[in-house]
Design a protein around this motif. Structure first.
Motif, PDB file in Angstrom:
ATOM      1  N   ARG A 165       0.821  -1.215   0.000  1.00  8.66           N
ATOM      2  CA  ARG A 165       0.000   0.000   0.000  1.00  8.66           C
ATOM      3  C   ARG A 165       0.850   1.258   0.000  1.00  8.66           C
ATOM      4  NH1 ARG A 165      -4.044  -0.616  -2.398  1.00  8.66           N
ATOM      5  NH2 ARG A 165      -4.924   1.233  -1.476  1.00  8.66           N
ATOM      6  N   ARG A 166       2.157   1.114   0.168  1.00  6.43           N
ATOM      7  CA  ARG A 166       3.057   2.259   0.035  1.00  6.43           C
ATOM      8  C   ARG A 166       4.310   1.813  -0.696  1.00  6.43           C
ATOM      9  NH1 ARG A 166       5.638   4.512   5.271  1.00  6.43           N
ATOM     10  NH2 ARG A 166       7.374   3.187   4.844  1.00  6.43           N
ATOM     11  N   SER A 207       5.447  12.665   0.740  1.00  4.63           N
ATOM     12  CA  SER A 207       4.613  11.538   0.321  1.00  4.63           C
ATOM     13  C   SER A 207       3.334  12.065  -0.302  1.00  4.63           C
ATOM     14  CB  SER A 207       4.287  10.622   1.501  1.00  4.63           C
ATOM     15  OG  SER A 207       3.460  11.286   2.431  1.00  4.63           O
ATOM     16  N   THR A 208       2.725  11.218  -1.099  1.00  5.18           N
ATOM     17  CA  THR A 208       1.434  11.520  -1.703  1.00  5.18           C
ATOM     18  C   THR A 208       0.698  10.213  -1.928  1.00  5.18           C
ATOM     19  OG1 THR A 208       0.320  12.769  -3.453  1.00  5.18           O
ATOM     20  CG2 THR A 208       2.209  11.446  -4.115  1.00  5.18           C
ATOM     21  N   THR A 209      -0.613  10.308  -1.993  1.00  6.72           N
ATOM     22  CA  THR A 209      -1.424   9.128  -2.258  1.00  6.72           C
ATOM     23  C   THR A 209      -1.945   9.208  -3.685  1.00  6.72           C
ATOM     24  OG1 THR A 209      -2.037   8.978   0.067  1.00  6.72           O
ATOM     25  CG2 THR A 209      -3.416   7.772  -1.499  1.00  6.72           C
ATOM     26  N   GLY A 242      -5.013   4.669  -4.412  1.00 10.24           N
ATOM     27  CA  GLY A 242      -4.861   4.452  -2.980  1.00 10.24           C
ATOM     28  C   GLY A 242      -3.455   4.096  -2.534  1.00 10.24           C
ATOM     29  N   ARG A 265       0.241   4.722  -1.549  1.00  8.20           N
ATOM     30  CA  ARG A 265       0.993   5.871  -1.030  1.00  8.20           C
ATOM     31  C   ARG A 265       2.434   5.772  -1.536  1.00  8.20           C
ATOM     32  NH1 ARG A 265      -0.364   9.441   2.535  1.00  8.20           N
ATOM     33  NH2 ARG A 265       1.181  10.525   3.762  1.00  8.20           N
TER      34      ARG A 265
END
Length: 182
Positions: A39-40, A155-157, A161, A163
């Protein structure tokens, strides 16, 4: 030979991305294994995926242990970044190449890892290369600017979704806008 519980399955039925469904017999259909996508992601993870998707899968999806031997390049890179962070925090009049070299020498012990170098000579060669790199940087870059940010996390999403994060070397004010240096 019939295939059933306790008997070997033919190799053509072997698929490492699936597992047998325990509610059905072994000769029946197989259920796909669900793997979670990270997710990141860091810039290095994205770069690994672009270069070799299978290596990305092993490292970030399957999370297989890899060889974590420290690298001379990583030691030098971290020390260079740290030295530049200190350098750009100084008053403009104090930013000479000699001061930049002294900044590197002062932070080197914090980043040094004895396992990263095969010999003292390799470490000396790596340190000399880092000093040369900083001299070239000093000659070609604007050392009089005053950065808005130095060595900071960003950081940015993404719309899906995920990251994306990483460390930004510098953010400078230029011509009524911002320049991100990485």
């Amino acid at each position: 030979m019939p295939v059933g519980r306790g008997s070997p399955r033919p190799m053509e039925n072997h698929n490492p991305t699936t597992t047998p469904n325990p509610d059905q017999n072994a000769a029946a259909t197989v259920k796909p294994v669900r793997r979670s996508v990270p997710r990141r992601l860091s810039p290095s993870a994205i770069s690994l995926f672009q270069g070799c998707p299978k290596a990305f899968e092993y490292q970030y999806v399957l999370k297989t242990p890899g060889e974590d031997r420290p690298s001379p390049v990583l030691v030098a890179g971290n020390a260079i970044h740290h030295a530049l962070q200190l350098f750009y925090g100084l008053p403009v009049e104090d930013r000479s190449v000699e001061v930049l070299h002294q900044a590197l020498r002062s932070v080197w012990p914090q980043h040094r890892n004895a396992e990263a170098f095969l010999s003292r000579e390799e470490e000396i060669e790596c340190g000399s290369g880092a000093l040369s790199m900083l001299a070239s940087f000093h000659d070609r870059e604007d050392t009089e600017l005053v950065p808005r940010l130095r060595e900071d996390w960003a950081s940015t999403t993404l719309p899906n979704g995920v990251r994306v994060f990483g460390r930004v070397d510098r953010v400078d004010d230029v011509d009524g806008g911002l320049r991100v240096v990485d």
